[in-house]
Design an enzyme around this catalytic site. Structure first.
Site, PDB file in Angstrom:
ATOM      1  N   ASP A 325       0.859  -1.180   0.000  1.00  0.00           N
ATOM      2  CA  ASP A 325       0.000   0.000   0.000  1.00  0.00           C
ATOM      3  C   ASP A 325       0.903   1.241   0.000  1.00  0.00           C
ATOM      4  OD1 ASP A 325      -2.237   1.671   0.147  1.00  0.00           O
ATOM      5  OD2 ASP A 325      -3.244   0.377   1.591  1.00  0.00           O
ATOM      6  N   GLU A 531     -10.426   6.778   4.421  1.00  0.00           N
ATOM      7  CA  GLU A 531      -9.471   6.128   5.310  1.00  0.00           C
ATOM      8  C   GLU A 531      -9.610   6.624   6.754  1.00  0.00           C
ATOM      9  OE1 GLU A 531      -5.659   5.067   3.621  1.00  0.00           O
ATOM     10  OE2 GLU A 531      -6.303   5.788   1.662  1.00  0.00           O
TER      11      GLU A 531
END
Length: 692
Positions: A325, A531
């Protein structure tokens, strides 16, 4: 000397020169033609041939993915960079066209092709609900809504059979229209706690639904050929993209829903809840898998060799490449980036093949180079990583078609894709309430009334309607950043031209009372987030949402539309609401909402998440012993379209008429028969009497 002879000698000399140059090039490449450039060769042969020709520096370069903001042709050429990405909201220029994207990406690609071996780079982007970074793209509902596009009939639960695939195919076309061959989608997290800020990226709390929704992968990549080998990546041509299953594994199960936190669960639980969709994605030929920021029982996934190499690669036989990521390896240490060399070592040894650096690529390259040269990381681990990356690139056809063109630019935001998104919106809507205190249902609404009120923070705000991961990482507010149809605009288009539509975002109760509205439509919900910024312990709607509901629904019949990335607190207000609709984050096509409100189509969506009464109950999922929801998993009222209602009503009237007609005919025949019988009997008696 004869001119013809001179021309012949010059031609012969040029041919000799060309031949000598060709011989020199062939000798420079080991005395043979380059098999990796020959599309007739099997992919495995091409991978091995190219890998054998590469230096350590060239191999490490392939393992690096950098952000477009630090990329240019010289960097691509000199550092042998394997991949470039657009981080959330990273674009060539504001409101960039498809042509702008193609031109930028081709400049990077020309740099890669100018390197010694000419290995093309692959450009990646988040396309998590359509091509969401790009101006004028079609924005589909977020996954939380798509998980509701299934219907329940008796004991059978089924998804709309083609919708997920169609969305994947449409997204692939729009991404390819901008010259991009790789997307970081789908997210196949199983969100077990709506307090998680990424819950809207998850299709459901139920692993079975998440597993079913991997049907989007054949849409993105193309359907596997009949002879495909299990675990091998597949991309079916220039209209398809390489997909990425993310985030491996357990990201939706963190404690209290805290993003990037620790998922505490035993091996059986991990396999049964969080792993099924990965197994299914691999069977469907997914090209890449992204590792999660989160930990499993205290071990960071980016450093978990047992799961990344041992289970994903060895047990599940995944043959594509594993990507980190964004700055994911930095977070192996606490605090992040406190020992970068160790982070490089731990992640590569765990089995990460490509690292989303995304900025400090020189430091990463230097550290990995030293780790290999000092025998800390074995060369075969590097070869495995690069072979996997090259396998995907060959499978994508990048070596044959490295440069993008403008042939697909008309696919960006096309009407066909917007129609598909509109269909997805109406199928994702979940009707939670329809009628108050035993009164008649409010929905479907009449289009032909004198005056209606539209209110709420989310009624005329395209950014709120789309949510996070739209144009910018955290989303946007307003109607100017991309094109689409707000709920208000859709209402105005849907009702009769004679109907007066009054919009007031936050009306007071006196205004509502004094205007003699026939009914009101209220759209409220959450502000956009992505997020960690979306983590919430309260899950309340944004102010002044509750006040708007009280002022409007206390004074006129109302339907409330919740625009949110997850279930939110609604229980305190529900008694005052006549009809309640969960619209999730529907995207750019607001007409999908009005299609159902006004009865052009019926409501059919079913909750793929449990709707709680109070946040104190969380986490709470279907099957838990303390299960006491406001609306249970699988709940969703259904309605018929106006057309079907009219048809059924007409059919009923016709049936009644037919029944009456049958009764009358029967009665007439009966009377006739009775009359005939009486006449015959009378005549018979007369004959008997005469005979006597």
């Amino acid at each position: 000397m004869n001119r013809a002879l001179v021309r012949f000698l010059v031609s012969l000399w040029l041919c000799c020169c060309f031949w000598l140059v060709s011989i020199g090039e062939a000798q420079a490449q080991g005395g043979e033609y380059m098999k990796y450039k020959d599309p007739k060769q099997p992919v495995a042969v091409r991978v091995k041939d190219l890998l054998d020709r590469m230096t350590l520096e060239e191999k490490i370069g392939q393992m690096v993915q950098i952000d477009r903001s630090v990329a240019n042709a010289e960097v691509m050429k000199n550092s042998f960079i394997g991949s470039v990405l657009s981080g959330g909201g990273s674009e060539p220029l504001p409101k960039a066209t498809a042509q702008d994207w193609v031109n930028m990406i081709n400049e990077f690609q020309k740099g890669s092709l100018a390197s010694r071996l000419g290995i093309p780079m692959m450009y990646g982007i988040d396309a998590v609900h359509g091509h969401n970074n790009v101006y004028n793209a079609t924005i589909f509902p977020h996954n939380v809504g798509l998980g509701c596009t299934r219907q329940v009939e008796i004991l059978i639960v089924y998804l709309d059979p083609d919708l997920a695939q169609k969305i994947g195919a449409a997204t692939a076309l729009e991404v390819r229209a901008t010259g991009i061959p790789y997307v970081f989608a789908p997210c196949i997290a199983v969100c077990r706690d709506p307090r998680w800020g990424r819950c809207y990226e998850s299709y459901s709390e139920d692993p079975k639904i998440v597993e079913q929704m991997t049907e989007i992968i054949p849409g993105l990549q193309g359907s596997l050929p009949a002879n495909a080998k299990k675990g091998f990546p597949y991309v079916g041509g220039k209209t398809k993209v390489a997909a990425c299953a993310k985030h491996f594994v357990g990201d939706g199960g963190t404690t209290k829903g805290v993003n990037e936190n620790n998922t505490v669960i035993d091996w059986h639980g991990l396999l049964s809840l969080h792993m099924p969709a990965y197994s299914d994605s691999i069977i469907k030929g997914v090209s890449t898998v992204m590792v999660s920021y989160s930990s499993w029982n205290g071990v960071k996934m980016h450093a978990n060799r047992d799961l990344v190499t041992g289970f994903l690669k060895n047990t599940l036989k995944f043959k594509g490449f594993v990507i980190s990521d964004w700055q994911g390896i930095d977070k192996i240490t606490s605090p992040p980036d406190s020992n970068y060399t160790y982070s490089v070592q731990a992640s590569i040894q765990a089995g990460v093949d490509m690292v989303m650096v995304p900025y400090k690529f020189d430091e990463f390259i230097q550290d990995l180079n030293l780790l290999v040269k000092n025998n800390v990381i074995p060369m075969d681990r590097i070869d495995d990583a690069v072979a996997r990356i090259l396998l995907v690139k060959f499978t994508m056809g990048l070596f044959e078609n490295p440069l993008a063109d403008f042939s697909l630019v008309d696919q960006l935001g096309s009407q066909g894709h917007r129609d598909l998104a509109r269909e997805a919106v109406r199928k994702s809507l979940v009707l939670l309430k329809n009628g108050k205190n035993g009164s008649a249902p409010l929905l479907p609404l009449s289009k032909n009334v004198p005056k209606i009120l539209v209110a709420g923070t989310h009624a005329d705000n395209l950014g709120y309607q789309c949510g996070g991961w739209t144009i910018k990482w955290q989303g946007f507010s307003g109607n100017m950043d991309t094109s689409g149809t707000t709920i208000l605009s859709a209402i105005k288009s849907a009702v009769d031209p004679s109907t007066e539509v009054v919009f007031r975002e936050n009306p007071d109760s006196e205004f509502v009372k004094s205007n003699n509205f026939d009914y009101a439509i209220v759209a409220v919900g959450e502000l956009p987030y992505a997020e960690t910024a979306g983590d919430s312990t309260t899950l309340t709607m944004t102010d002044p949402g509750p006040n708007i509901i009280n002022n409007v629904c206390g004074n006129v019949k109302c339907v409330v539309i919740i625009v949110s990335g997850r279930p939110i607190v609604i229980e305190p207000y529900i008694s005052s609401i006549d009809a309640l609709v969960a619209a999730w984050l529907p995207g750019t096509e607001g007409q999908g909402v009005t299609d159902a409100l006004f009865g052009d189509y019926g409501f059919s969506g079913k909750l793929a998440r449990t709707w709680f009464k109070s946040v104190d109950q969380l986490p709470m999922n279907v099957g838990d012993p303390h299960y006491d929801p406001l609306f249970p998993f699988g709940f969703g009222l259904t309605t018929e379209s106006v057309k079907d209602l009219v048809a059924r009503s007409t059919s009923s009237v016709a049936s009644v008429r037919a029944c009456i007609f049958t009764i009358l005919v029967t009665l007439i025949i009966s009377l006739y028969l009775i009359g005939t019988f009486v006449t015959v009997k009378h005549n018979s008696l007369e004959l008997i009497e005469e005979g006597s």
